[in-house]
Design an enzyme around this catalytic site. Structure first.
Site, PDB file in Angstrom:
ATOM      1  N   ASP B 397       0.862  -1.159   0.000  1.00 26.14           N
ATOM      2  CA  ASP B 397       0.000   0.000   0.000  1.00 26.14           C
ATOM      3  C   ASP B 397       0.910   1.224   0.000  1.00 26.14           C
ATOM      4  O   ASP B 397       2.100   1.116   0.283  1.00 26.14           O
ATOM      5  CB  ASP B 397      -0.861  -0.064   1.274  1.00 26.14           C
ATOM      6  CG  ASP B 397      -1.728   1.142   1.407  1.00 26.14           C
ATOM      7  OD1 ASP B 397      -2.271   1.575   0.382  1.00 26.14           O
ATOM      8  OD2 ASP B 397      -1.880   1.648   2.529  1.00 26.14           O
ATOM      9  N   ARG B 598       2.457  18.135  -1.657  1.00 24.54           N
ATOM     10  CA  ARG B 598       1.043  18.275  -2.026  1.00 24.54           C
ATOM     11  C   ARG B 598       0.653  19.725  -1.826  1.00 24.54           C
ATOM     12  O   ARG B 598       0.882  20.289  -0.760  1.00 24.54           O
ATOM     13  CB  ARG B 598       0.189  17.374  -1.141  1.00 24.54           C
ATOM     14  CG  ARG B 598       0.533  15.924  -1.297  1.00 24.54           C
ATOM     15  CD  ARG B 598       0.215  15.155  -0.039  1.00 24.54           C
ATOM     16  NE  ARG B 598      -1.212  14.879   0.069  1.00 24.54           N
ATOM     17  CZ  ARG B 598      -1.745  13.667  -0.128  1.00 24.54           C
ATOM     18  NH1 ARG B 598      -0.982  12.666  -0.452  1.00 24.54           N
ATOM     19  NH2 ARG B 598      -3.022  13.489  -0.010  1.00 24.54           N
ATOM     20  N   THR B 678      -2.427   1.216  -4.675  1.00 21.82           N
ATOM     21  CA  THR B 678      -2.913   2.302  -3.831  1.00 21.82           C
ATOM     22  C   THR B 678      -4.249   2.821  -4.322  1.00 21.82           C
ATOM     23  O   THR B 678      -4.588   2.704  -5.494  1.00 21.82           O
ATOM     24  CB  THR B 678      -1.886   3.450  -3.789  1.00 21.82           C
ATOM     25  OG1 THR B 678      -2.437   4.502  -3.051  1.00 21.82           O
ATOM     26  CG2 THR B 678      -1.521   3.919  -5.169  1.00 21.82           C
ATOM     27  N   ASP B 819      -1.631  -0.798   5.814  1.00 20.92           N
ATOM     28  CA  ASP B 819      -1.954  -0.345   7.157  1.00 20.92           C
ATOM     29  C   ASP B 819      -3.417  -0.020   7.345  1.00 20.92           C
ATOM     30  O   ASP B 819      -3.869   0.133   8.461  1.00 20.92           O
ATOM     31  CB  ASP B 819      -1.125   0.886   7.514  1.00 20.92           C
ATOM     32  CG  ASP B 819      -1.615   2.104   6.779  1.00 20.92           C
ATOM     33  OD1 ASP B 819      -1.975   1.950   5.596  1.00 20.92           O
ATOM     34  OD2 ASP B 819      -1.659   3.191   7.367  1.00 20.92           O
ATOM     35  N   ASN B 822      -8.597  -0.562   3.988  1.00 19.69           N
ATOM     36  CA  ASN B 822      -8.727  -0.912   2.571  1.00 19.69           C
ATOM     37  C   ASN B 822      -7.683  -1.928   2.125  1.00 19.69           C
ATOM     38  O   ASN B 822      -7.737  -2.429   1.013  1.00 19.69           O
ATOM     39  CB  ASN B 822      -8.662   0.348   1.709  1.00 19.69           C
ATOM     40  CG  ASN B 822      -7.398   1.134   1.959  1.00 19.69           C
ATOM     41  OD1 ASN B 822      -6.684   0.859   2.917  1.00 19.69           O
ATOM     42  ND2 ASN B 822      -7.093   2.071   1.114  1.00 19.69           N
TER      43      ASN B 822
END
Lengths: 357, 1082
Positions: B397, B598, B678, B819, B822
């Site tokens: 992930d 970001r 992901t 983790d 999902n």
């Protein structure tokens, strides 16, 4: 809100945290961290090669010593089943059990057998190692504690009328019952019976711990209430007429027989030379004869019997096996060592050249 | 568990619909619902022995030995004393039983603890405290803040307006963000009026218990009216109440019927390749055993016919033996008993001990202990250790696994000025640790964990720069974060996304502290001065708008709109006057992008009061419209979100976990392929892939699969393969031939070698097509040739599908690491599931086989623990089978000398103790303490102790068993008196032992000699090198970090979902009641 107040609450909070905080960090032990001191067998080429040579030398040397010592043993074996064919034939019929049959076998001993000489009987194809056969004995009976305990002895536990057999079981019942007498023809006139001892032919532990007569005034009363095994001509307390101490379960021939052999061909110690008179040095060369009272039937199951005279050395009997095994191992090890050395030298040379380039 | 499950399933079959009435135990008792007791334990004192034994004998090996025991009791075929089997069997059974008992005791304790928790129950107008386990369906219970929900309850009323209740569902689905539940209005009016609550007699008709967490339908009938119930009204067991002082609920499902319990206990048991191999081996051994017994039985028949028949005068046949054939049939079983040691009884127990030991090493490893969180690594499954050493594919992930999922406000650009930048003159980028942190002591409410390194920004704040103030004010107002003050002066923010939390925290530290909100106000402490802003509207985020705004009335009575959002969108909404500022900011944004940050743009607009009033009316109308409401609302939003004044941009760092790039490089060296699966966006995922070495700048090519239908995707995949390995598309390619001639469904896809390093990126939408039908092989072949594969925008199910695909066709060991909730499906699907106990709750960890806190521990787990376990297990098996074969085959050989009579060579006690006592420790020692490094094995002191100790132990037992005392006491059992003494006195026996030792050891040493010469392993080369040249080994060249050219654009990301915005403001249009319960205390 005052600064002081915040710092106080902070402090109390910190304190609480340190009390609550229980570190879960794993212990730093060598075991838990898999860091135990370890050792790796790191051998150099020379180390391995010298080890190989040493091992080879040891094996070769040991082998030669063993072979020599086995060769030094004097041994003579006389198979008498075929020689005493008439007796063998007689014994095939069980109804002739009361007919005596003797057989005399002359032989010539070309060399003196020096030292202690042992007389063995040897059986071929007699399976003392069958599972049911080995089971068929009662150790508690043989200990003299419980004569009536014949539970494991089937099918020779009780006689027809229900009296327990002593000693019970297939092993005891099938005891080797030939008598072998060795006589020495000194001047080809009157044969001298070679003096033989029938004591100390068993393990000490068997004679003094594992086999015990039931306690009583005399042996015959001790064995009262039992009967002899069906194939026996005499009861157990009359096995040795000459030596009253050698009777009952303590009879040494009996004890020897009761220690069952691991293989179908085996020899058991029968007598040992009493080194007196002519025989102080051992068995002198000359003419001898075995006088055999032939009782034990073997032809029915295609077995054979023989009598063996042999001396002993430290390494045991006349078997060459161990010596040969050592010698072969030693030889192969040396062969391997030489080829390893050759390969090692070749590759080393190559490597040197490679490095020089 | 199984019993209990089937029981509850039975009941479910009967129960189609559930009826219940509040406050009416007499009525509800008719339906026989269980009470709220949970039971995860399996046994009690009375049924432990029978049940445990029953379970143990379900194991093949144990059952086999039980049968063997019965065979031994038949005198006709018994060839060994009964105790040779009974003693080992008892030891093995009791070891397992003790282990099971301890496990079950723990479960009992847990159950007791949970069942005895107390909860408030409303009873006859009063509140009574009761234990959890006494709660019945139909009870009304009171829950307080931070309490766990007792059972699945229907929310009736709460302390918050409109019956809102905030809950955290970490235990259920692993998500730590707050969720909101709302009671239906008719019950929320009950509030905390106990009289009304205990008089409440609503009838509920709902579905029967099931395990669907997000589904619930029911009808509440109250005062003759029906109200529809859905899962928004249901508080599930396992949730925790947050930000809500109290709430009341009606118990719907209890104990085993709760969704939490319905969801647990159904984990599938993972088997390793080694288990499979073991079973195959045992099966072969069985066959081998059978054929040996058959041969021996035939031998016995012949022997009895030829010899035994004539030997009957000495040993008559037993009565039941009529012929040699009958005897042979019996002897078959006798040998079956004797040769049983070939299938060693202690094998399975030993295997379990070894696995347990190796798991303990994982738990004990300090190098996998994460001090900041005080969490050691945990092997939750003890059976998979050796599988770790064979992992070929790692599916990882991204968020929280490769990255920390900690968003850090890193840089910003305010009014065209760049703050928080890297000093350009310094070569090394990683100096941040050495730089001095900014001192926030001027702000008492600052979060101590926050750190920032550029002093100029603080200076700007302190000097009162208008733009900087406005920028942080907008950050502290424009969000949907909830705040909570657990300890006075210590604010805790509950954010929808970590990005938003980071921004609000940053504003807080620079002096614009968001304190609390009500549905109409936001309280902010601005540089120490408390101000209350009237919240006029929240224009919430959605995926199309990619921005959110708030409209507030400032204390100065100005109406302001603050907006933050993706730069691409916001750019177009700016007022023309700030074009030059926009260009500067865009430049800064490019810089941020290169560093993989970001970014968000922040803007504001001051509104004319009249304009806002007009807009507000239109907004209300749009909200109330019935058709196309969504569209209309977003149109209204657009009306007001324009002519924005640019304030600046924020850059948030999605921090990589420590050591991730190094770990991935190492795993790559070990030929382990790493795929990133992901749910995040393509840009973000690719950025992270570059950052952590999965992709490199020197790669030969990068393929992006983003087709929207079968044909384009096939084309994309094929062209990718054409570039990587042109011959792979030819008919003559061996793989193609193999595939066309493939016989059936299950086959193994061979390995294909490409002509360079390539990367593949595929998104979830294309993957949906690619995973269907005949495209999956195309996908797999292409993907497996690539060095790195990134799958983005994946649903949890797709993650599992990808894992399954690789598992199915590659027949390799796969490992999934993640983790979040999902990742659970993929963790369960892979051979080995690893859970990172990180930010996103416990769900992944609870479903994993191994759990630790840092991705880089994976390296140690696979390359040290996995490898060692695998090596040890292999050695153990070889050693174990060797010793048992050596032990047992002697009997086969001896049969030829003993008339095939099933006579053993060894005495029975030796057989009894051989596996259990004499030889078990050296084998266990080897497989627990052997250290393997650099292809060589190391003996530890324990190996020595065990080996020599066992030998000494053997002699001790030997002399004990053959001693006079024992023999005299039990002459028929211990009959080998004197054997040891007399045989060990003979020189022959020692000579034979020496010869055997020499013969066994020399070939091994010879092999050791030749191995480095002919088959040199790495370690030999290294040792050789060290011997030859004394110069030290050069350290591996360090890869210089390249500053990536701006070919990659950062994701201008806003990892955000639609928030509570609507809920926060929803009240206004419906009610005018003002809630002022949450007054701040300073």
């Amino acid at each position: 809100m005052s600064e002081e107040y915040i710092s106080v609450t902070c402090r109390t909070k910190m304190k609480r945290i340190s009390e609550d905080y229980q570190s879960r960090v794993p212990d730093n032990t060598a075991l838990k961290q898999q860091q135990l001191p370890a050792y790796r067998l790191q051998l150099s080429a020379t180390g391995i090669l010298s080890g190989f040579f040493a091992a080879g030398a040891f094996c070769l040397g040991m082998g030669i010593i063993l072979i020599l010592s086995a060769k030094s043993i004097k041994e003579i074996e006389v198979k008498y089943t075929k020689i005493c064919a008439n007796c063998a034939e007689l014994r095939e019929d069980a109804t002739n059990f009361d007919k005596e049959c003797t057989c005399s076998i002359p032989f010539y001993l070309s060399e003196t057998m020096k030292g202690n000489v042992y007389m063995y009987y040897k059986l071929y194809g007699f399976y003392q190692n069958l599972y049911q056969y080995i089971l068929s004995r009662s150790n508690s009976q043989l200990l003299g504690t419980d004569l009536k305990d014949v539970g494991n002895c089937a099918p020779f536990s009780n006689s027809h009328d229900g009296t327990p057999i002593a000693p019970c079981g297939a092993i005891a019942n099938s005891i080797f019952n030939d008598t072998i007498i060795l006589s020495y023809n000194l001047n080809s006139s009157i044969p001298i019976e070679v003096p033989m001892l029938r004591s100390k032919i068993t393990w000490w532990t068997d004679k003094y711990v594992k086999f015990q007569n039931p306690s009583s005034i005399n042996l015959s009363s001790a064995f009262a209430g039992t009967t002899k095994p069906p194939y026996w001509s005499k009861p157990v307390y009359e096995l040795d007429e000459e030596d009253p101490g050698n009777n009952g379960f303590l009879n040494e021939d009996f004890i020897v027989w009761m220690r069952t052999a691991a293989f179908p061909t085996f020899k058991k110690l029968y007598r040992r030379l009493n080194r007196i008179q002519y025989f102080i040095e051992g068995l002198p060369a000359g003419n001898y004869s075995f006088n055999i009272t032939y009782n034990f039937p073997v032809t029915r199951f295609k077995g054979e019997k023989s009598v063996v005279l042999s001396t002993l050395t430290w390494s045991g009997g006349s078997s060459l096996f161990l010596g040969l095994a050592y010698t072969v191992t030693g030889a192969v090890t040396w062969l391997a060592s030489f080829s390893m050395m050759a390969i090692h030298l070749m590759l080393k040379k190559k490597k040197m050249l490679f490095i020089q380039d | 568990m199984s019993l209990f499950e089937s029981e509850s399933e039975d009941r479910q079959n009967e129960e189609q619909v559930r009826y219940l009435q509040a406050n009416s135990r007499e009525l509800n008792i008719v339906f026989g619902y269980p009470n709220n007791t949970i039971k995860t334990s399996r046994y009690n004192v009375f049924n432990f022995l029978p049940l445990n034994l029953f379970e143990q004998f379900q194991r093949l090996a144990n059952a086999y030995f039980l049968i063997l025991l019965f065979l031994q009791l038949i005198p006709q075929i018994s060839s060994l004393a009964w105790y040779t089997t009974v003693i080992p069997l008892l030891v093995v059974l009791s070891i397992t039983a003790v282990k099971d008992a301890i496990d079950d005791m723990k479960r009992h304790q847990n159950d007791n603890q949970v069942n005895n928790r107390s909860v408030m129950v409303v009873m006859n107008g009063r509140i009574k405290e009761d234990k959890w386990m006494n709660i019945q369906v139909g009870d009304i219970i009171k829950l307080k803040n931070n309490q766990s929900v007792t059972a699945d309850v229907l929310l009736l009323s709460s302390s918050e307006p409109y019956g809102l209740t905030y809950i955290e569902t970490a235990e259920l689905d692993g998500e730590t963000n707050l969720k909101v539940k709302q009671a239906i209005s008719v019950t929320s009016n009950l509030e905390d009026n106990l009289g009304l609550l205990s008089a409440f007699d609503g009838k509920v008709k709902c579905e029967s218990p099931n395990n669907k967490l997000d589904k619930f339908t029911g009808i509440l009938t109250y005062k003759g009216k029906n109200y529809l119930l859905n899962h928004d009204k249901l508080l599930l067991r396992g949730c925790v109440i947050r930000n809500t002082d109290w709430c009341y609920g009606l118990v719907i499902y209890t104990g085993p019927d709760t969704k939490l319990m319905q969801n647990c206990g159904k984990s599938t048991f993972k088997r390793t390749h080694m288990d499979h191999l073991l079973n195959v081996l045992v099966l072969w051994i069985f066959l081998f055993l059978g054929s040996m017994c058959f041969i021996l039985a035939i031998g016995h028949g012949i022997w009895e016919h030829k010899k035994g028949y004539y030997f009957q005068s000495f040993l008559p046949w037993k009565k039941y033996v009529s012929s040699s054939v009958a005897s042979a049939i019996l002897i078959f079983w006798s040998y079956f008993i004797i040769l049983n040691t070939m299938v060693p009884i202690s094998l399975y127990v030993s295997v379990e001990i070894i696995r347990l030991g190796n798991s303990c090493y994982i738990n004990w490893d300090r190098k996998m202990f994460y001090a900041p969180k005080n969490t050691p690594a945990r092997a939750r499954t003890t059976t998979l250790n050796e599988e770790l050493g064979q992992v070929k594919y790692v599916f990882s992930d991204k968020t929280g696994t490769l990255t920390q999922n900690i968003m850090v406000f890193n840089k910003c650009s305010i009014n065209g000025i760049f703050y928080g930048g890297v000093y350009k003159n310094e070569q090394n980028v990683d100096v941040s640790d050495e730089r001095e942190k900014v001192d926030f002591s001027y702000n008492k409410l600052a979060d101590p964990k926050f750190s920032f390194y550029d002093k100029t920004l603080v200076e700007a704040v302190k000097t009162g720069d208008r733009w900087v103030h406005l920028f942080f004010l907008s950050l502290s107002l424009c969000h949907t974060v909830m705040s909570e003050e657990k300890v006075e002066g210590n604010l805790v923010y509950q954010a929808q996304s970590p990005d938003e939390g980071a921004l609000v925290t940053a504003a807080r530290n620079f002096g614009f502290v968001f304190c609390s909100r009500t549905s109409e106000t936001i309280m902010v402490v601005e540089m120490g001065e408390t101000k209350v802003y009237q919240l006029l509207a929240i224009l919430d985020f959605n995926n199309v708008r990619k921005r959110m705004s708030v409209i507030v009335r400032t204390p100065e009575d100005r109406v302001m709109l603050f907006c933050k959002g993706a730069d691409t969108i916001l750019c177009q909404l700016l007022h023309p006057s700030c074009r030059s500022l926009r260009d500067v900011t865009m430049e800064h944004l490019d810089d941020f992008a290169v560093e993989g940050l970001r970014t968000l743009m922040v803007a504001y607009r001051e509104l004319d009061n009249a304009f806002f009033q007009a807009w507000s009316k239109r907004h209300s109308e749009a909200c109330l419209s019935l058709e196309n409401r969504e569209d209309k609302i977003s149109d209204v939003y657009e009306e007001i979100e324009k002519d924005l004044m640019l304030l600046g941009a924020t850059a948030i760092e999605d921090k990589l976990q420590d050591g991730v790039p190094e770990t991935i490089a190492t795993l790559n060296k070990a030929k382990i392929k790493i795929w990133v699966l992901t749910g995040d966006k393509q840009e973000t995922a690719v950025n992270i892939a570059y950052a952590c070495n999965i992709f490199e700048d020197e790669m030969d090519g990068m393929f992006i699969v983003e087709g929207k239908n079968d044909e384009t995707i096939r084309q994309e995949l094929r062209s990718a393969r054409d570039k990587m390995k042109p011959e792979a598309l030819l008919e003559s390619d061996p793989v193609n031939i193999y595939l066309t001639t493939k016989p059936q469904m299950s086959f193994r896809l061979p390995e294909e070698v490409p002509n360079g390093n390539y990367g593949l990126i595929i998104n979830g939408c294309s993957l949906a097509y690619a995973l269907e039908g005949n495209l999956e092989l195309e996908l797999l072949r292409t993907a497996c040739m690539c060095k790195g594969v990134i799958c983005c925008r994946m649903t949890p199910l797709q993650k599992a599908q990808v894992v399954e695909l690789v598992k199915r066709y590659k027949k390799v060991v796969t490992l999934a690491i993640g983790d979040g909730a999902n990742d659970v499906s993929m963790i369960k699907a892979a051979h080995i599931g690893v859970g990172i106990s990180g930010q996103e709750g416990m769900q992944a960890m609870l479903n994993s086989d191994y759990a630790f806190s840092q991705f880089h521990y994976l390296q140690r787990l696979l390359l040290v623990h996995g490898r060692w376990s695998y090596n040890r297990m292999c050695k153990f098996l070889s050693y174990f089978f060797y010793k048992n074969f050596a032990f047992t085959l002697v009997h086969f050989w001896y049969a030829f000398f003993s008339g095939f009579s099933a006579q053993t060579v060894y005495d029975t006690w030796f057989i009894t103790f051989y596996n259990l006592v004499y030889t078990c420790l050296p084998v266990l020692g080897l497989s627990l303490f052997d250290q393997i490094a650099l292809d060589t094995t190391y003996w530890t002191i324990i190996s020595h102790i065990f080996t020599w100790g066992s030998l000494g132990f053997y002699f001790c037992i030997l002399f004990f068993l053959y001693s006079d005392g024992l023999c005299l006491m039990f002459p028929n059992v211990f009959q080998f008196l004197g054997v040891a003494r007399n045989t060990l006195n003979l020189p022959q026996i020692w000579l034979s032992i020496v010869l055997s030792v020499v013969l066994c050891i020399l070939p091994v040493i010879g092999y050791q000699f030749f191995k480095p010469l002919f088959w040199p392993a790495n370690v030999d080369k290294i040792i050789d090198r060290i011997h030859q040249c004394t110069r030290p080994l050069l350290p591996l060249p360090k890869r210089t970090k390249l500053k990536h050219a701006s070919t990659r654009r950062s994701a201008y990301a806003f990892s955000h979902k639609q928030g509570f915005g609507a809920l926060i403001t929803s009240g206004k249009t419906m009610k005018s009641k003002v809630f002022k319960k949450k007054q701040l205390s300073f």
